[in-house]
Design a protein around this motif. Structure first.
Motif, mmCIF file in Angstrom:
data_model
loop_
_atom_site.group_PDB
_atom_site.id
_atom_site.type_symbol
_atom_site.label_atom_id
_atom_site.label_comp_id
_atom_site.label_asym_id
_atom_site.label_seq_id
_atom_site.Cartn_x
_atom_site.Cartn_y
_atom_site.Cartn_z
ATOM 1 N N MET A 1 0.851 -1.178 0.000
ATOM 2 C CA MET A 1 0.000 0.000 0.000
ATOM 3 C C MET A 1 0.888 1.229 0.000
ATOM 4 O O MET A 1 1.852 1.310 0.732
ATOM 5 C CB MET A 1 -0.891 -0.006 1.233
ATOM 6 C CG MET A 1 -1.705 1.263 1.377
ATOM 7 S SD MET A 1 -2.776 1.213 2.816
ATOM 8 C CE MET A 1 -2.100 2.568 3.725
ATOM 9 N N ASP A 17 -5.185 -9.044 1.314
ATOM 10 C CA ASP A 17 -4.067 -9.161 0.386
ATOM 11 C C ASP A 17 -4.141 -8.122 -0.728
ATOM 12 O O ASP A 17 -3.472 -8.252 -1.745
ATOM 13 C CB ASP A 17 -4.052 -10.565 -0.239
ATOM 14 C CG ASP A 17 -3.837 -11.641 0.815
ATOM 15 O OD1 ASP A 17 -3.032 -11.416 1.732
ATOM 16 O OD2 ASP A 17 -4.481 -12.710 0.722
ATOM 17 N N ASP A 19 -3.799 -4.667 -2.919
ATOM 18 C CA ASP A 19 -2.839 -3.601 -3.182
ATOM 19 C C ASP A 19 -3.637 -2.307 -3.231
ATOM 20 O O ASP A 19 -4.259 -1.985 -4.234
ATOM 21 C CB ASP A 19 -2.126 -3.861 -4.504
ATOM 22 C CG ASP A 19 -1.069 -2.823 -4.814
ATOM 23 O OD1 ASP A 19 -0.683 -2.061 -3.897
ATOM 24 O OD2 ASP A 19 -0.632 -2.758 -5.976
ATOM 25 N N THR A 21 -4.050 1.812 -2.821
ATOM 26 C CA THR A 21 -3.388 3.110 -2.908
ATOM 27 C C THR A 21 -4.303 4.148 -2.281
ATOM 28 O O THR A 21 -5.500 4.169 -2.569
ATOM 29 C CB THR A 21 -3.113 3.486 -4.373
ATOM 30 O OG1 THR A 21 -2.336 2.463 -4.974
ATOM 31 C CG2 THR A 21 -2.372 4.795 -4.470
ATOM 32 N N ASP A 34 -8.416 0.102 -4.960
ATOM 33 C CA ASP A 34 -7.963 -1.287 -4.986
ATOM 34 C C ASP A 34 -7.435 -1.538 -6.387
ATOM 35 O O ASP A 34 -8.190 -1.554 -7.355
ATOM 36 C CB ASP A 34 -9.105 -2.241 -4.653
ATOM 37 C CG ASP A 34 -8.690 -3.698 -4.724
ATOM 38 O OD1 ASP A 34 -7.487 -3.987 -4.582
ATOM 39 O OD2 ASP A 34 -9.563 -4.554 -4.942
ATOM 40 N N GLU A 35 -6.134 -1.737 -6.501
ATOM 41 C CA GLU A 35 -5.495 -1.856 -7.811
ATOM 42 C C GLU A 35 -5.933 -3.108 -8.572
ATOM 43 O O GLU A 35 -6.047 -3.082 -9.794
ATOM 44 C CB GLU A 35 -3.969 -1.838 -7.651
ATOM 45 C CG GLU A 35 -3.438 -0.568 -7.001
ATOM 46 C CD GLU A 35 -3.754 0.699 -7.777
ATOM 47 O OE1 GLU A 35 -3.762 0.659 -9.020
ATOM 48 O OE2 GLU A 35 -4.001 1.738 -7.137
#
Length: 73
Positions: A1, A17, A19, A21, A34-35
């Motif tokens: 993050m 879990d 990723d 930003t 949420d990527e």
């Protein structure tokens, strides 16, 4: 993050879990992205943004699951 905030997305169900930003927009709202899913949410605080993101990601996953949900037919 990547974030300026001292919040941990792994503390939220569905974001363990992920990723995530974090950013702040021009209006001072905290945005959590949420990527993996492309889902974003916002809040007045980083914590609120993550809570909203966790709920939005859950809704996204339910909507895109392979289960058509028409077992009653």
């Amino acid at each position: 993050m990547s974030s300026d905030a001292d919040v941990d997305p792994s503390e939220y169900e569905g974001l363990e879990d992920a990723d995530v930003t974090m950013r702040v927009n021009d209006h001072g709202l905290h945005i959590a992205d949420d990527e993996a899913t492309g889902v974003s949410s916002q809040g007045q605080t980083p914590t609120e943004a993550l809570e909203n993101l966790a709920e939005a990601v859950e809704t996204y996953r339910e909507a895109t699951s392979d289960d058509p949900g028409d077992d009653w037919l």
